[in-house]
Enzyme design. Sequence first.
Site, mmCIF file in Angstrom:
data_model
loop_
_atom_site.group_PDB
_atom_site.id
_atom_site.type_symbol
_atom_site.label_atom_id
_atom_site.label_comp_id
_atom_site.label_asym_id
_atom_site.label_seq_id
_atom_site.Cartn_x
_atom_site.Cartn_y
_atom_site.Cartn_z
ATOM 1 N N LYS A 79 0.659 -0.812 -0.194
ATOM 2 C CA LYS A 79 0.166 -0.007 0.131
ATOM 3 C C LYS A 79 0.964 1.224 0.187
ATOM 4 O O LYS A 79 1.765 1.184 0.604
ATOM 5 C CB LYS A 79 -1.045 -0.420 0.850
ATOM 6 C CG LYS A 79 -2.178 1.160 1.520
ATOM 7 C CD LYS A 79 -2.786 1.236 2.151
ATOM 8 C CE LYS A 79 -4.325 1.516 2.840
ATOM 9 N NZ LYS A 79 -4.922 1.934 3.973
ATOM 10 N N SER A 149 -9.079 2.329 2.953
ATOM 11 C CA SER A 149 -8.492 2.953 1.720
ATOM 12 C C SER A 149 -7.274 1.333 0.949
ATOM 13 O O SER A 149 -6.949 2.497 0.239
ATOM 14 C CB SER A 149 -7.889 4.109 2.891
ATOM 15 O OG SER A 149 -6.686 3.438 3.638
ATOM 16 N N SER A 173 -10.044 0.003 7.155
ATOM 17 C CA SER A 173 -9.313 -0.190 5.756
ATOM 18 C C SER A 173 -8.338 -1.482 4.508
ATOM 19 O O SER A 173 -8.540 -1.742 4.122
ATOM 20 C CB SER A 173 -8.359 1.536 5.391
ATOM 21 O OG SER A 173 -9.448 2.565 5.264
#
Length: 463
Positions: A79, A149, A173
């Site tokens: 990420k 996210s 997330s």
Amino acid sequence: MQPHELSVAEAARQIEQRTLSPVELVQSALDRIEQVEDRLNAFVVVTAEQALEAARRAEEEIAGGGYRGPLHGIPVGIKDLYDAVGLPTTSSSAVRSDHHPTEDSACVARLRDAGAVVVGKTHTHEFAYGVLTPTTRNPWDTGCVPGGSSGGSGAAVAAGECLLGMGTDTGGSIRIPASVCGTVGLKPTFGRVSRAGITSLCWSMDHAGPLTRTVRDAALALQAVAGFDARDPGSVQEPVPDYARDLDAGVRGLTLGVPTNYFFDDVDPEVEAAVREAIAVLEAQGARLREVEIPYAGQMMAVEFGIVIPEASAYHQEMLRESGERYTADVRVLLEAGETVLATQYIKALRVRTLVQQAFRHAFEGLDALVCPTLPTAAAEVGQEAFTFPGGARKSVIDAWVGHSAPGNVTGLPALSVPCGFTSAGLPVGLQVIGRPFDEAGVLRIGQAYESATDWTSRRPPL
């Protein structure tokens, strides 16, 4: 089956037995990225040349007897909040388009030490402040969002662009994209995995963890990244067990709490049916079920946002003044709103969080875990703003989704999302398992028992 379709555990077995080379596996993942990335846009940057070089080194090490373990040679997507030397950390934002770290984050360093091969950085909702990841699409239906996210990692793992994705979880997330993309997602206990070198959203509730295809893969990933790190002020000196040791012990004799409120209050009927059936599967395997009332249900979202919003605004205060026009509109509005929160309101939220944590400890007496829906719905369509539930309740996408995941962040308890079915539209549904502090092994054991009795994790998106 192509190499990129393998689980981490199966690929690791073949690599150790030398029936599959790291170069072959990484090349397969890179080919898959080239094949589907124009439809998904899961990656901020793909590092094909560096990844193949790392794969060749892994192959040479293994040939020379230097096998490091089950992540050696495994392609990983990181990420874009995690610092990684040689890669930008943009947080999927124009604000940090030129940020190049000089040191690996703790998790990336541990993954590299385990022999994992980073194939690129995956998209996040800008600075992790949202649940949509609008740059990326859902591999089960590209007209839908992948959640957020950590949506890039969820989409990439589901689509076979990497075998392991790393995410962060402040309001769901990791679990949100895991649920809507049909992957496994693990949010460890607060303090279990170091966040050093990870861009913060809300330092007192940020967690780092893996998204994978299977529960066993999540256990292998957690084994590599868990452990105390003095650089993270929230890190806890707690022994790290062997997460795979009792993974197949089953659930016979365990007591699982089934919420009577909150998690089933406003839920899509297809989601509720899938989750109830999943709970029945666990009961059929010998688990005892006990109805449980979720404490402080009415305050959960107020606590979550009462802490996240001011902490995020404090982190971004200087950047917002210097580069406010470079933020996306939705994130900028939230950051500006956070500066209007009074210190007294923030402190009250912190105090109520303590009450929630104490109440959950009491609720867990005699329980091994809670089982409930990860989310109240399947994936939202691109541009969709809200869901309408039976009975007429209408909730924004962020309120509906964070409402189900927030208890894991407010309490800091470990929480796992495991695929448990599909809607009539072919969209994945997730079962959530919430465990006792630092009992990731127990949470994984329950998830493994369910996964072993079903075939949901073997299904692949129709890309």
